[in-house]
Motif scaffolding. Structure first.
Motif, short mmCIF file in Angstrom:
data_model
loop_
_atom_site.label_atom_id
_atom_site.label_comp_id
_atom_site.label_asym_id
_atom_site.label_seq_id
_atom_site.Cartn_x
_atom_site.Cartn_y
_atom_site.Cartn_z
N ASP A 59 72.09 -6.11 -55.78
CA ASP A 59 72.06 -7.57 -55.77
C ASP A 59 72.75 -8.08 -57.02
O ASP A 59 72.23 -7.93 -58.14
CB ASP A 59 70.61 -8.06 -55.70
CG ASP A 59 70.50 -9.58 -55.63
OD1 ASP A 59 71.55 -10.26 -55.73
OD2 ASP A 59 69.38 -10.08 -55.48
N ARG A 60 73.93 -8.66 -56.85
CA ARG A 60 74.70 -9.11 -58.02
C ARG A 60 73.98 -10.19 -58.81
O ARG A 60 74.32 -10.45 -59.97
CB ARG A 60 76.08 -9.61 -57.59
CG ARG A 60 76.05 -10.82 -56.70
CD ARG A 60 77.44 -11.35 -56.38
NE ARG A 60 78.13 -11.86 -57.55
CZ ARG A 60 79.17 -12.68 -57.50
NH1 ARG A 60 79.65 -13.05 -56.31
NH2 ARG A 60 79.74 -13.11 -58.59
N TRP A 61 73.02 -10.88 -58.18
CA TRP A 61 72.36 -12.01 -58.82
C TRP A 61 71.06 -11.63 -59.52
O TRP A 61 70.28 -12.51 -59.89
CB TRP A 61 72.10 -13.12 -57.80
CG TRP A 61 73.36 -13.66 -57.19
CD1 TRP A 61 73.73 -13.59 -55.89
CD2 TRP A 61 74.42 -14.34 -57.87
NE1 TRP A 61 74.96 -14.18 -55.70
CE2 TRP A 61 75.40 -14.66 -56.90
CE3 TRP A 61 74.65 -14.72 -59.19
CZ2 TRP A 61 76.58 -15.33 -57.21
CZ3 TRP A 61 75.83 -15.39 -59.51
CH2 TRP A 61 76.77 -15.68 -58.53
N GLN A 62 70.82 -10.35 -59.70
CA GLN A 62 69.65 -9.95 -60.48
C GLN A 62 70.04 -8.84 -61.45
O GLN A 62 71.00 -8.10 -61.22
CB GLN A 62 68.49 -9.50 -59.59
CG GLN A 62 68.68 -8.17 -58.92
CD GLN A 62 67.42 -7.69 -58.21
OE1 GLN A 62 66.34 -8.27 -58.36
NE2 GLN A 62 67.53 -6.62 -57.42
N ALA A 63 69.28 -8.76 -62.53
CA ALA A 63 69.54 -7.73 -63.54
C ALA A 63 68.23 -7.25 -64.12
O ALA A 63 67.25 -8.01 -64.20
CB ALA A 63 70.44 -8.28 -64.65
N PHE A 64 68.21 -5.97 -64.53
CA PHE A 64 67.06 -5.36 -65.20
C PHE A 64 67.52 -4.98 -66.61
O PHE A 64 68.40 -4.12 -66.76
CB PHE A 64 66.58 -4.14 -64.43
CG PHE A 64 66.09 -4.45 -63.04
CD1 PHE A 64 64.76 -4.77 -62.82
CD2 PHE A 64 66.97 -4.43 -61.96
CE1 PHE A 64 64.31 -5.05 -61.53
CE2 PHE A 64 66.53 -4.70 -60.68
CZ PHE A 64 65.19 -5.03 -60.46
N LEU A 65 66.93 -5.61 -67.61
CA LEU A 65 67.41 -5.44 -68.98
C LEU A 65 66.26 -5.01 -69.90
O LEU A 65 65.09 -5.36 -69.67
CB LEU A 65 68.02 -6.74 -69.51
CG LEU A 65 69.09 -7.40 -68.65
CD1 LEU A 65 68.50 -8.57 -67.87
CD2 LEU A 65 70.24 -7.89 -69.50
N ASP A 66 66.61 -4.30 -70.94
CA ASP A 66 65.62 -3.94 -71.96
C ASP A 66 65.19 -5.20 -72.68
O ASP A 66 66.00 -5.87 -73.35
CB ASP A 66 66.24 -2.93 -72.93
CG ASP A 66 65.25 -2.41 -73.94
OD1 ASP A 66 64.71 -3.22 -74.72
OD2 ASP A 66 65.00 -1.19 -73.94
N ALA A 67 63.91 -5.55 -72.55
CA ALA A 67 63.43 -6.82 -73.10
C ALA A 67 63.55 -6.86 -74.62
O ALA A 67 63.86 -7.91 -75.20
CB ALA A 67 61.98 -7.05 -72.67
N GLU A 68 63.32 -5.74 -75.28
CA GLU A 68 63.41 -5.71 -76.74
C GLU A 68 64.85 -5.94 -77.19
O GLU A 68 65.11 -6.64 -78.17
CB GLU A 68 62.90 -4.36 -77.26
CG GLU A 68 63.03 -4.17 -78.77
CD GLU A 68 62.21 -5.16 -79.57
OE1 GLU A 68 62.56 -5.42 -80.73
OE2 GLU A 68 61.21 -5.69 -79.04
N ALA A 69 65.82 -5.36 -76.46
CA ALA A 69 67.23 -5.54 -76.82
C ALA A 69 67.66 -6.98 -76.62
O ALA A 69 68.48 -7.50 -77.40
CB ALA A 69 68.11 -4.61 -76.00
#
Length: 368
Positions: free
Chosen positions: A274-284
């Motif tokens: 899904d191009r409209w979602q992302a999972f990112l490192d919250a601390e970064a």
């Protein structure tokens, strides 16, 4: 109207000498809808409403000599305009000088010109049918100020229909324009076929042809198309609620955020399609992420390039983000800069690692 066969001969010859296309080489038609004629002496706002009216020429196949003989036989006295003898007028020169000369080469030249016009009229009718089909297949948007073509579909047309669709676009946007210059159309045709994104060509009466990534635009100079239904950013900075929901001003889109532990991640998150979602490192990313548009000279590290930095402008060009959208495209920004080019690529520094404690899940979507 009393136009006769000799008038038709002169008209076809006049049009051929000036360099007309098929539409002009048809000459005059026996029946013409008035709303297809452009009355050049009147400005666009004074053009009369002629819908449903037709101009009829019942004598178009009858030679002038035959009409004069009929009048003499029945004692009719037609009115004679002596200005028709004045050879300073272009049509009169054709009538009294050029046509008699051509008859010394071929005595049937008048019939030949009229027969050619009749054949061309049939050919033009067929081309017009093809044009209407091509128009429906390639035009993605049409208004009073602009016509927008699907570039790939337009380039797949035969050259004849490419030319015809460009002329039709100019005609629809400038209905009072009587003659569309051949040079304008041929130059625009060549550029639209051969050149790349951003190229422009001048068209008559303030119109421009512009090549986009996947669109071909014919529009008034300075025309700004309506914004597409995309999550564009119309403010300089938009703080995000984390966790929570943040509406994008003046759009139908919103940003939803959530903080997840590694155990809470949904199945298959690594292969996110899904191009409209992302999972990112919250601390970064940091505790106060926000959206903003790009800045001049900005760079980021696209995920998958091993930490190599690239210019954001070059990245947008490579992913074919339309030029007119780049300054309003949302960037998710955190403590180290651009964390996610929304809809395209996140930054390498924000990827989820084995050491990640919390994951910032960001989803951009239309209002439910």
């Amino acid at each position: 109207m009393g136009h006769n066969a000799d008038d038709q001969t002169e008209t076809v010859l006049m049009h051929w000498l000036r360099g007309a296309g098929l539409a002009g080489l048809r000459g005059m038609l026996p029946v013409t809808p008035l709303d297809t004629l452009r009355l050049a002496l009147l400005p666009p706002h004074e053009q009369p409403d002629t819908r449903g009216l037709r101009l009829v020429r019942p004598l178009l196949e009858v030679p002038r000599a035959q009409i004069e003989a009929y009048c003499q036989e029945h004692g009719l006295q037609p009115r004679f305009d002596r200005s028709n003898l004045d050879t300073t007028f272009y049509r009169n020169r054709l009538r009294h000088e050029l046509l008699p000369l051509l008859e010394t080469y071929n005595p049937q030249i008048r019939d030949i010109l009229r027969r050619s016009a009749a054949v061309i009229a049939d050919d033009y009718a067929l081309l017009r049918e093809q044009l209407e089909r091509a128009w429906a297949q390639t035009v993605v948007a049409e208004g009073e100020k602009a016509v927008e073509f699907d570039l790939a579909a337009w380039r797949a047309l035969p050259r004849s229909l490419q030319r015809a669709t460009l002329r039709e676009a100019v005609h629809r946007l400038r209905r009072s324009l009587r003659n569309i210059n051949w040079v304008h159309i041929e130059n625009a045709l060549w550029l639209a076929r051969e050149k790349s994104t951003g190229t422009q060509a001048t068209l008559p009466q303030g119109l421009l042809l512009t090549i986009g990534y996947d669109r071909l635009l014919v529009a008034e100079e300075g025309y700004e198309p309506p914004w597409p239904d995309l999550p564009l950013l119309h403010v300089a900075r938009l703080p995000l609620s984390v966790p929570g929901v943040t509406a994008l001003p003046d759009t139908d889109w919103q940003v939803e955020t959530a903080l997840l532990s590694m155990a809470e991640l949904p199945a298959g998150w690594e292969e996110n399609t899904d191009r409209w979602q992302a999972f990112l490192d919250a601390e970064a990313v940091g505790p106060e992420p926000y959206l903003r548009p790009r800045k001049p000279g900005e760079r980021f590290q696209p995920l998958g390039l091993g930490g190599r930095a690239v210019a954001l402008s070059a990245f947008m060009i490579n992913v074919k983000l339309p030029r007119e959208l780049r300054d309003r495209w949302p960037l998710l920004v955190g403590r180290s800069g651009v964390a996610w080019v929304v809809g395209y690529r996140q930054d390498e520094r924000t990827r989820v690692r084995e050491s990640t404690q919390k994951v910032l899940h960001v989803r951009v979507r239309r209002f439910a």
